[in-house]
Write a protein that holds these residues in place. Structure first.
Motif, PDB file in Angstrom:
ATOM      1  N   ASP A 157      64.557  75.437 -29.404  1.00 21.93           N
ATOM      2  CA  ASP A 157      64.626  76.970 -29.727  1.00 21.93           C
ATOM      3  C   ASP A 157      63.720  76.811 -31.078  1.00 21.93           C
ATOM      4  OD1 ASP A 157      66.333  75.930 -32.011  1.00 21.93           O
ATOM      5  OD2 ASP A 157      68.136  77.039 -31.174  1.00 21.93           O
TER       6      ASP A 157
ATOM      7  N   PRO B 198      70.180  72.453 -26.001  1.00 19.45           N
ATOM      8  CA  PRO B 198      71.439  72.488 -25.535  1.00 19.45           C
ATOM      9  C   PRO B 198      71.617  70.781 -24.693  1.00 19.45           C
ATOM     10  CG  PRO B 198      70.297  73.682 -23.860  1.00 19.45           C
ATOM     11  CD  PRO B 198      69.406  73.448 -25.178  1.00 19.45           C
TER      12      PRO B 198
ATOM     13  N   ASP C 210      76.263  67.210 -33.047  1.00 15.20           N
ATOM     14  CA  ASP C 210      76.170  68.737 -32.674  1.00 15.20           C
ATOM     15  C   ASP C 210      77.135  69.225 -34.117  1.00 15.20           C
ATOM     16  OD1 ASP C 210      76.596  71.187 -32.086  1.00 15.20           O
ATOM     17  OD2 ASP C 210      77.996  70.762 -30.458  1.00 15.20           O
ATOM     18  N   LYS C 211      76.328  69.518 -34.993  1.00 19.58           N
ATOM     19  CA  LYS C 211      76.847  69.764 -36.361  1.00 19.58           C
ATOM     20  C   LYS C 211      77.471  71.137 -36.549  1.00 19.58           C
ATOM     21  CE  LYS C 211      73.506  66.782 -38.769  1.00 19.58           C
ATOM     22  NZ  LYS C 211      73.095  66.056 -37.363  1.00 19.58           N
ATOM     23  N   ASN C 212      77.028  72.087 -35.717  1.00 20.55           N
ATOM     24  CA  ASN C 212      77.701  73.369 -35.685  1.00 20.55           C
ATOM     25  C   ASN C 212      78.699  73.523 -34.415  1.00 20.55           C
ATOM     26  OD1 ASN C 212      76.084  74.116 -37.958  1.00 20.55           O
ATOM     27  ND2 ASN C 212      74.659  74.731 -36.614  1.00 20.55           N
ATOM     28  N   GLU C 213      79.127  72.556 -33.683  1.00 18.47           N
ATOM     29  CA  GLU C 213      79.864  72.405 -32.715  1.00 18.47           C
ATOM     30  C   GLU C 213      79.668  73.634 -31.760  1.00 18.47           C
ATOM     31  OE1 GLU C 213      83.831  72.101 -34.197  1.00 18.47           O
ATOM     32  OE2 GLU C 213      83.360  70.303 -35.263  1.00 18.47           O
ATOM     33  N   ASN C 214      78.411  73.804 -31.265  1.00 19.29           N
ATOM     34  CA  ASN C 214      78.022  75.024 -30.477  1.00 19.29           C
ATOM     35  C   ASN C 214      77.346  74.389 -29.320  1.00 19.29           C
ATOM     36  OD1 ASN C 214      75.614  74.222 -31.598  1.00 19.29           O
ATOM     37  ND2 ASN C 214      75.004  76.122 -32.449  1.00 19.29           N
ATOM     38  N   GLY C 215      77.272  73.264 -29.019  1.00 15.38           N
ATOM     39  CA  GLY C 215      76.519  72.773 -27.946  1.00 15.38           C
ATOM     40  C   GLY C 215      75.069  72.433 -28.116  1.00 15.38           C
ATOM     41  N   LEU C 216      74.618  72.359 -29.121  1.00 18.62           N
ATOM     42  CA  LEU C 216      73.161  72.255 -29.504  1.00 18.62           C
ATOM     43  C   LEU C 216      73.034  71.135 -30.452  1.00 18.62           C
ATOM     44  CD1 LEU C 216      72.141  75.798 -30.231  1.00 18.62           C
ATOM     45  CD2 LEU C 216      71.840  74.419 -28.128  1.00 18.62           C
TER      46      LEU C 216
ATOM     47  N   LYS D  30      77.976  64.585 -28.885  1.00 21.97           N
ATOM     48  CA  LYS D  30      78.826  65.772 -29.743  1.00 21.97           C
ATOM     49  C   LYS D  30      78.845  65.332 -31.229  1.00 21.97           C
ATOM     50  CE  LYS D  30      81.888  67.692 -26.486  1.00 21.97           C
ATOM     51  NZ  LYS D  30      83.516  67.815 -26.168  1.00 21.97           N
TER      52      LYS D  30
END
Length: 167
Positions: free
Chosen positions: A134, A140, A94-100, A91
């Motif tokens: 992506d 993810p 995960d810079k955008n806190e979106n699971g990626l 985590k």
């Protein structure tokens, strides 16, 4: 070994039997890590080696009586981490806190941090466990980690009698 419950011994005996490929009542010490990981433990390679695992097949055989104390010791080791611990670490990326996270960052992490992997090992892990990136190079990380913790590299068990194998 007295600290293992009957259930622990039964589970360990079953896992051991799966890796007793020739029915001799022994497993190759090369497979020690796979057996304990099948029992939901995550010891480091150094721990496995220290407890009797080998880097090459055929160097040493372990009986169930030799394996159970090793399993008991590994169960006592609190410094092995679990899925939730590793997820918290990923985590951080995960810079955008979106699971990626960036696939390249994950690859770099596998090569550079903790118990470092070789390039060939990382290639194999990425091929087997990482979803495609992506358009932005993101992946993810939770599914990747789940595949790793659920026994990446372990051979799937044969279907039970009466069950059909998946196509």
């Amino acid at each position: 070994m007295s600290d293992l419950s009957k259930n622990d011994i039964d589970r360990a005996t079953f896992a051991f039997s799966i890796y007793d490929f020739d029915g001799s009542g022994k497993i190759d010490a090369f497979n020690l890590g796979d057996v304990v990981r099948a029992l939901n433990s995550n010891p480091t390679l150094a721990t496995i080696e220290k407890l009797g695992g080998t880097k090459k097949k055929g160097e040493k055989q372990l009986s169930l009586e030799e394996f159970l104390p090793i399993y008991s010791q590994i169960k006592k080791d609190k410094d092995q981490g679990c899925y939730e611990d590793f997820l918290e670490c990923l985590k951080l990326y995960d810079k955008n806190e979106n699971g990626l996270m960036l696939g390249a960052e994950l690859t770099h992490t596998l090569l550079a941090l903790g118990e470092k992997l070789e390039d060939k090992e990382v290639e194999e892990v990425v091929k087997d466990c990482m979803d495609p990136e992506d358009d932005d190079g993101m992946i993810p990380y939770a599914p990747f980690l789940r595949k790793m913790c659920d026994g990446w590299g372990a051979k799937p068990a044969a279907p039970a009698e009466g069950e059909a194998a998946e196509a």
